[in-house]
Design a protein around this motif. Structure first.
Motif, PDB file in Angstrom:
ATOM      1  N   MET A 252      -7.739   5.949  11.169  1.00 25.12           N
ATOM      2  CA  MET A 252      -7.629   6.760   9.998  1.00 25.12           C
ATOM      3  C   MET A 252      -6.225   7.317   9.809  1.00 25.12           C
ATOM      4  SD  MET A 252     -10.045   9.753   8.866  1.00 25.12           S
ATOM      5  CE  MET A 252     -11.490   9.269   8.078  1.00 25.12           C
ATOM      6  N   GLY A 253      -5.597   7.655  10.911  1.00 21.63           N
ATOM      7  CA  GLY A 253      -4.238   8.169  10.874  1.00 21.63           C
ATOM      8  C   GLY A 253      -3.271   7.149  10.309  1.00 21.63           C
ATOM      9  N   SER A 254      -3.461   5.887  10.628  1.00 24.71           N
ATOM     10  CA  SER A 254      -2.535   4.876  10.133  1.00 24.71           C
ATOM     11  C   SER A 254      -2.690   4.678   8.620  1.00 24.71           C
ATOM     12  CB  SER A 254      -2.730   3.559  10.870  1.00 24.71           C
ATOM     13  OG  SER A 254      -3.949   2.962  10.503  1.00 24.71           O
ATOM     14  N   ALA A 255      -3.892   4.807   8.095  1.00 22.52           N
ATOM     15  CA  ALA A 255      -4.087   4.707   6.646  1.00 22.52           C
ATOM     16  C   ALA A 255      -3.404   5.866   5.945  1.00 22.52           C
ATOM     17  CB  ALA A 255      -5.577   4.678   6.308  1.00 22.52           C
ATOM     18  N   LYS A 256      -3.486   7.027   6.555  1.00 24.75           N
ATOM     19  CA  LYS A 256      -2.842   8.203   5.988  1.00 24.75           C
ATOM     20  C   LYS A 256      -1.316   8.035   6.021  1.00 24.75           C
ATOM     21  CE  LYS A 256      -2.761  13.215   6.446  1.00 24.75           C
ATOM     22  NZ  LYS A 256      -3.231  14.357   7.216  1.00 24.75           N
ATOM     23  N   GLU A 257      -0.818   7.498   7.135  1.00 21.44           N
ATOM     24  CA  GLU A 257       0.620   7.260   7.253  1.00 21.44           C
ATOM     25  C   GLU A 257       1.083   6.240   6.221  1.00 21.44           C
ATOM     26  OE1 GLU A 257       1.342   6.056  11.261  1.00 21.44           O
ATOM     27  OE2 GLU A 257       0.946   8.065  12.062  1.00 21.44           O
ATOM     28  N   ARG A 258       0.297   5.173   6.028  1.00 19.35           N
ATOM     29  CA  ARG A 258       0.659   4.170   5.021  1.00 19.35           C
ATOM     30  C   ARG A 258       0.672   4.791   3.627  1.00 19.35           C
ATOM     31  NH1 ARG A 258      -3.530  -0.203   6.006  1.00 19.35           N
ATOM     32  NH2 ARG A 258      -4.190   1.083   7.709  1.00 19.35           N
ATOM     33  N   LYS A 259      -0.296   5.617   3.364  1.00 25.52           N
ATOM     34  CA  LYS A 259      -0.376   6.273   2.066  1.00 25.52           C
ATOM     35  C   LYS A 259       0.846   7.177   1.847  1.00 25.52           C
ATOM     36  CE  LYS A 259      -3.750   8.704  -0.751  1.00 25.52           C
ATOM     37  NZ  LYS A 259      -5.031   9.381  -0.757  1.00 25.52           N
ATOM     38  N   GLN A 260       1.251   7.915   2.874  1.00 24.29           N
ATOM     39  CA  GLN A 260       2.419   8.787   2.773  1.00 24.29           C
ATOM     40  C   GLN A 260       3.694   7.957   2.608  1.00 24.29           C
ATOM     41  OE1 GLN A 260       2.211  11.151   6.341  1.00 24.29           O
ATOM     42  NE2 GLN A 260       0.856  12.680   5.400  1.00 24.29           N
ATOM     43  N   ARG A 261       3.799   6.876   3.364  1.00 27.51           N
ATOM     44  CA  ARG A 261       4.961   6.004   3.269  1.00 27.51           C
ATOM     45  C   ARG A 261       5.063   5.408   1.862  1.00 27.51           C
ATOM     46  NH1 ARG A 261       4.310   1.314   6.871  1.00 27.51           N
ATOM     47  NH2 ARG A 261       3.264   2.916   8.034  1.00 27.51           N
ATOM     48  N   ARG A 262       3.910   4.954   1.343  1.00 30.90           N
ATOM     49  CA  ARG A 262       3.878   4.385  -0.005  1.00 30.90           C
ATOM     50  C   ARG A 262       4.306   5.435  -1.040  1.00 30.90           C
ATOM     51  NH1 ARG A 262      -1.524   2.797  -0.724  1.00 30.90           N
ATOM     52  NH2 ARG A 262      -1.248   1.492   1.084  1.00 30.90           N
ATOM     53  N   ALA A 263       3.854   6.655  -0.853  1.00 31.07           N
ATOM     54  CA  ALA A 263       4.223   7.725  -1.783  1.00 31.07           C
ATOM     55  C   ALA A 263       5.723   8.009  -1.715  1.00 31.07           C
ATOM     56  CB  ALA A 263       3.435   8.994  -1.473  1.00 31.07           C
ATOM     57  N   ARG A 264       6.271   8.010  -0.504  1.00 31.60           N
ATOM     58  CA  ARG A 264       7.718   8.231  -0.369  1.00 31.60           C
ATOM     59  C   ARG A 264       8.506   7.106  -1.032  1.00 31.60           C
ATOM     60  NH1 ARG A 264       6.442   9.974   5.057  1.00 31.60           N
ATOM     61  NH2 ARG A 264       6.906   7.861   5.753  1.00 31.60           N
ATOM     62  N   GLU A 265       8.066   5.857  -0.849  1.00 33.31           N
ATOM     63  CA  GLU A 265       8.750   4.719  -1.459  1.00 33.31           C
ATOM     64  C   GLU A 265       8.688   4.799  -2.978  1.00 33.31           C
ATOM     65  OE1 GLU A 265       6.987   1.214   0.163  1.00 33.31           O
ATOM     66  OE2 GLU A 265       7.851   1.551   2.166  1.00 33.31           O
ATOM     67  N   GLU A 266       7.547   5.171  -3.502  1.00 31.67           N
ATOM     68  CA  GLU A 266       7.415   5.297  -4.952  1.00 31.67           C
ATOM     69  C   GLU A 266       8.283   6.427  -5.489  1.00 31.67           C
ATOM     70  OE1 GLU A 266       3.310   5.594  -6.051  1.00 31.67           O
ATOM     71  OE2 GLU A 266       2.815   3.646  -5.191  1.00 31.67           O
ATOM     72  N   ALA A 267       8.411   7.490  -4.696  1.00 31.69           N
ATOM     73  CA  ALA A 267       9.264   8.609  -5.118  1.00 31.69           C
ATOM     74  C   ALA A 267      10.729   8.181  -5.150  1.00 31.69           C
ATOM     75  CB  ALA A 267       9.079   9.802  -4.191  1.00 31.69           C
ATOM     76  N   ARG A 268      11.123   7.294  -4.256  1.00 30.93           N
ATOM     77  CA  ARG A 268      12.506   6.823  -4.205  1.00 30.93           C
ATOM     78  C   ARG A 268      12.810   5.857  -5.351  1.00 30.93           C
ATOM     79  NH1 ARG A 268      12.199   4.933   1.554  1.00 30.93           N
ATOM     80  NH2 ARG A 268      11.754   6.857   2.593  1.00 30.93           N
ATOM     81  N   ARG A 269      11.854   5.076  -5.755  1.00 30.71           N
ATOM     82  CA  ARG A 269      12.089   4.057  -6.790  1.00 30.71           C
ATOM     83  C   ARG A 269      12.610   4.635  -8.107  1.00 30.71           C
ATOM     84  NH1 ARG A 269       6.782   0.832  -5.565  1.00 30.71           N
ATOM     85  NH2 ARG A 269       7.463  -0.267  -3.710  1.00 30.71           N
ATOM     86  N   PRO A 270      11.976   5.666  -8.663  1.00 28.72           N
ATOM     87  CA  PRO A 270      12.519   6.193  -9.922  1.00 28.72           C
ATOM     88  C   PRO A 270      13.953   6.703  -9.768  1.00 28.72           C
ATOM     89  CG  PRO A 270      10.301   7.010  -9.603  1.00 28.72           C
ATOM     90  CD  PRO A 270      10.703   6.286  -8.343  1.00 28.72           C
ATOM     91  N   ALA A 271      14.265   7.288  -8.602  1.00 31.16           N
ATOM     92  CA  ALA A 271      15.617   7.776  -8.387  1.00 31.16           C
ATOM     93  C   ALA A 271      16.591   6.597  -8.366  1.00 31.16           C
ATOM     94  CB  ALA A 271      15.700   8.569  -7.090  1.00 31.16           C
ATOM     95  N   SER A 272      16.206   5.514  -7.709  1.00 31.18           N
ATOM     96  CA  SER A 272      17.100   4.365  -7.665  1.00 31.18           C
ATOM     97  C   SER A 272      17.191   3.705  -9.045  1.00 31.18           C
ATOM     98  CB  SER A 272      16.649   3.358  -6.608  1.00 31.18           C
ATOM     99  OG  SER A 272      15.403   2.807  -6.948  1.00 31.18           O
ATOM    100  N   ARG A 273      16.103   3.727  -9.794  1.00 28.01           N
ATOM    101  CA  ARG A 273      16.142   3.184 -11.161  1.00 28.01           C
ATOM    102  C   ARG A 273      17.044   4.033 -12.045  1.00 28.01           C
ATOM    103  NH1 ARG A 273       9.746   2.155 -11.750  1.00 28.01           N
ATOM    104  NH2 ARG A 273       9.638   0.282 -10.478  1.00 28.01           N
ATOM    105  N   ARG A 274      16.936   5.354 -11.894  1.00 27.90           N
ATOM    106  CA  ARG A 274      17.807   6.242 -12.676  1.00 27.90           C
ATOM    107  C   ARG A 274      19.267   5.999 -12.311  1.00 27.90           C
ATOM    108  NH1 ARG A 274      13.766  10.594 -11.939  1.00 27.90           N
ATOM    109  NH2 ARG A 274      14.835  10.975  -9.981  1.00 27.90           N
ATOM    110  N   HIS A 275      19.497   5.837 -11.016  1.00 30.93           N
ATOM    111  CA  HIS A 275      20.864   5.582 -10.562  1.00 30.93           C
ATOM    112  C   HIS A 275      21.386   4.263 -11.145  1.00 30.93           C
ATOM    113  CE1 HIS A 275      24.362   5.785  -8.003  1.00 30.93           C
ATOM    114  NE2 HIS A 275      24.117   4.566  -7.558  1.00 30.93           N
ATOM    115  N   ALA A 276      20.566   3.238 -11.110  1.00 25.25           N
ATOM    116  CA  ALA A 276      20.965   1.942 -11.665  1.00 25.25           C
ATOM    117  C   ALA A 276      21.194   2.049 -13.169  1.00 25.25           C
ATOM    118  CB  ALA A 276      19.903   0.885 -11.358  1.00 25.25           C
TER     119      ALA A 276
END
Length: 144
Positions: free
Chosen positions: A1-25
């Motif tokens: 269960m912990g690994s699913a939670k970690e994946r979910k958090q990692r996915r959320a962090r990656e999605e949070a980074r994408r708009p910033a990189s898109r804005r930068h681009a």
């Protein structure tokens, strides 16, 4: 269960980074487009610089004629100052590239922004004096 939670958090962090990189681009792309547009405009102005210098000289000559017709000593003085400024500007434009003039103007505006505002107000007053001295009235141009 912990690994699913970690994946979910990692996915959320990656999605949070994408708009910033898109804005930068997007900002980089906008900067590149603005740079290209600026180069094109400056290039066109440089191409038409001779015609602009001629038009400025012609305008200065018109101001000189208006100065001779003006009965008011203050108006004559203001018109003479305007004529000198216009002739000086046309001479400077003839001697330098548009890009170097723009860089110089940007540098001066950053150093003394109040001077720009004062100059613009003075130009407005000068334009009003020239218009009045020319004897033109607002109704002359539209009825014909």
């Amino acid at each position: 269960m912990g690994s699913a939670k970690e994946r979910k958090q990692r996915r959320a962090r990656e999605e949070a980074r994408r708009p910033a990189s898109r804005r930068h681009a997007a900002r980089e792309q906008l900067g590149e487009l603005a740079g290209r547009a600026r180069k094109q405009v400056l290039g066109r102005l440089d191409d038409q610089r001779g015609a602009l210098v001629s038009a400025m000289e012609e305008a200065a000559h018109g101001i000189q004629r208006a100065t001779r017709r003006s009965p008011d000593a203050l108006s004559q003085h203001v018109l003479e100052l305007g004529e000198r400024a216009l002739r000086g500007a046309s001479s400077r434009l003839d001697e330098h590239s548009v890009e170097s003039l723009v860089r110089s103007a940007e540098r001066q505006v950053r150093q003394r922004p109040g001077l720009l505002v004062t100059g613009l107000l003075g130009a407005g007053v000068l334009a009003g004096r020239v218009f009045r001295a020319s004897g033109a009235s607002p109704s002359e141009g539209g009825a014909e």
